[in-house]
Design an enzyme around this catalytic site. Structure first.
Site, mmCIF file in Angstrom:
data_model
loop_
_atom_site.group_PDB
_atom_site.id
_atom_site.type_symbol
_atom_site.label_atom_id
_atom_site.label_comp_id
_atom_site.label_asym_id
_atom_site.label_seq_id
_atom_site.Cartn_x
_atom_site.Cartn_y
_atom_site.Cartn_z
ATOM 1 N N ASP A 7 0.864 -1.169 0.000
ATOM 2 C CA ASP A 7 0.000 0.000 0.000
ATOM 3 C C ASP A 7 0.906 1.225 0.000
ATOM 4 O O ASP A 7 2.134 1.110 -0.157
ATOM 5 C CB ASP A 7 -0.969 -0.020 1.184
ATOM 6 C CG ASP A 7 -0.312 0.210 2.541
ATOM 7 O OD1 ASP A 7 0.939 0.302 2.621
ATOM 8 O OD2 ASP A 7 -1.050 0.296 3.534
ATOM 9 N N CYS A 64 3.095 -3.119 4.120
ATOM 10 C CA CYS A 64 2.255 -1.979 4.468
ATOM 11 C C CYS A 64 2.934 -1.274 5.637
ATOM 12 O O CYS A 64 4.099 -1.554 5.922
ATOM 13 C CB CYS A 64 0.811 -2.395 4.774
ATOM 14 S SG CYS A 64 0.553 -3.380 6.267
ATOM 15 N N THR A 66 2.578 -1.489 8.940
ATOM 16 C CA THR A 66 2.984 -2.399 10.010
ATOM 17 C C THR A 66 3.213 -3.826 9.525
ATOM 18 O O THR A 66 3.826 -4.614 10.234
ATOM 19 C CB THR A 66 1.908 -2.461 11.115
ATOM 20 O OG1 THR A 66 0.710 -3.002 10.542
ATOM 21 C CG2 THR A 66 1.656 -1.090 11.731
ATOM 22 N N HIS A 97 9.691 -24.237 9.189
ATOM 23 C CA HIS A 97 8.662 -24.945 9.952
ATOM 24 C C HIS A 97 7.273 -24.848 9.334
ATOM 25 O O HIS A 97 6.500 -25.801 9.423
ATOM 26 C CB HIS A 97 8.578 -24.398 11.372
ATOM 27 C CG HIS A 97 9.834 -24.597 12.153
ATOM 28 N ND1 HIS A 97 9.894 -24.406 13.514
ATOM 29 C CD2 HIS A 97 11.088 -24.957 11.782
ATOM 30 C CE1 HIS A 97 11.122 -24.646 13.945
ATOM 31 N NE2 HIS A 97 11.864 -24.981 12.899
ATOM 32 N N ASN A 98 6.928 -23.685 8.766
ATOM 33 C CA ASN A 98 5.566 -23.446 8.284
ATOM 34 C C ASN A 98 5.447 -23.459 6.769
ATOM 35 O O ASN A 98 4.347 -23.350 6.245
ATOM 36 C CB ASN A 98 5.039 -22.094 8.794
ATOM 37 C CG ASN A 98 5.269 -21.877 10.265
ATOM 38 O OD1 ASN A 98 5.940 -20.936 10.658
ATOM 39 N ND2 ASN A 98 4.710 -22.746 11.091
ATOM 40 N N HIS A 133 6.585 -31.071 10.778
ATOM 41 C CA HIS A 133 6.140 -29.844 10.131
ATOM 42 C C HIS A 133 5.136 -30.137 9.021
ATOM 43 O O HIS A 133 4.154 -29.405 8.853
ATOM 44 C CB HIS A 133 7.332 -29.046 9.606
ATOM 45 C CG HIS A 133 8.287 -28.640 10.690
ATOM 46 N ND1 HIS A 133 7.882 -28.016 11.848
ATOM 47 C CD2 HIS A 133 9.623 -28.778 10.798
ATOM 48 C CE1 HIS A 133 8.920 -27.793 12.626
ATOM 49 N NE2 HIS A 133 10.004 -28.254 12.007
ATOM 50 N N ARG A 136 1.850 -30.780 10.740
ATOM 51 C CA ARG A 136 1.214 -29.553 11.247
ATOM 52 C C ARG A 136 0.620 -28.723 10.115
ATOM 53 O O ARG A 136 -0.469 -28.153 10.263
ATOM 54 C CB ARG A 136 2.232 -28.757 12.065
ATOM 55 C CG ARG A 136 2.606 -29.490 13.350
ATOM 56 C CD ARG A 136 3.812 -28.894 14.025
ATOM 57 N NE ARG A 136 4.206 -29.731 15.155
ATOM 58 C CZ ARG A 136 5.405 -29.701 15.726
ATOM 59 N NH1 ARG A 136 6.335 -28.873 15.265
ATOM 60 N NH2 ARG A 136 5.682 -30.470 16.738
#
Length: 147
Positions: A7, A64, A66, A97-98, A133, A136
């Protein structure tokens, strides 16, 4: 291919990221915004999330003020695992991990030097493929499919 979006609050930092990706020889597609004129971040976060979701782009970077707003929007899309990172450890861990596929950052939180290190860490860290992982992430997908 990396999907990029921001943005107005993230515009200047995204220009630094683009220069950095050019220097690294990495291809990207810029989904905007293209100035510091006020815009609504959900419009640009959705474009990047759709590009990653469809496979048009392998990963994405959203910026953006934050990093929070674009992260919330991107994570509304099935199959998107967007991670807000303000340090290199988090960027490395979320990839390992994700298997996060979108990095979000806050231009009002990070300076360009650290932001570029986070970008490099995110892009250069592979998913671990560790069984725990994978298990999960499968549970995350299961939750998405129940919605």
């Amino acid at each position: 291919m990396i999907a990029l979006g921001c943005d107005h609050g993230g515009y200047e930092l995204l220009q630094e990221v683009k220069k950095h990706l050019d220097e690294r020889g990495l291809e990207y597609k810029d989904f905007g915004t293209y100035s510091t004129e006020s815009v609504d971040y959900p419009d640009y976060a959705a474009k990047v999330a759709r590009a990653v979701q469809s496979g048009e782009c392998e990963r994405g970077i959203l910026i953006c003020g934050t990093g929070i707003g674009v992260s919330i929007v991107a994570n509304k899309f099935k199959g998107i695992r967007a991670a807000l990172c303000s340090d290199c450890f988090s960027a490395e861990a979320t990839r390992q991990h994700n298997d996060a596929n979108i990095l979000t950052m806050g231009a009002r939180v990070l300076g360009p030097g650290l932001a570029l290190k986070i970008v490099d860490t995110f892009l250069d860290t592979p998913f671990s493929n560790a069984e725990r992982h994978i298990r999960r992430i499968a549970k995350i997908t299961e939750i998405e499919n129940q919605q």
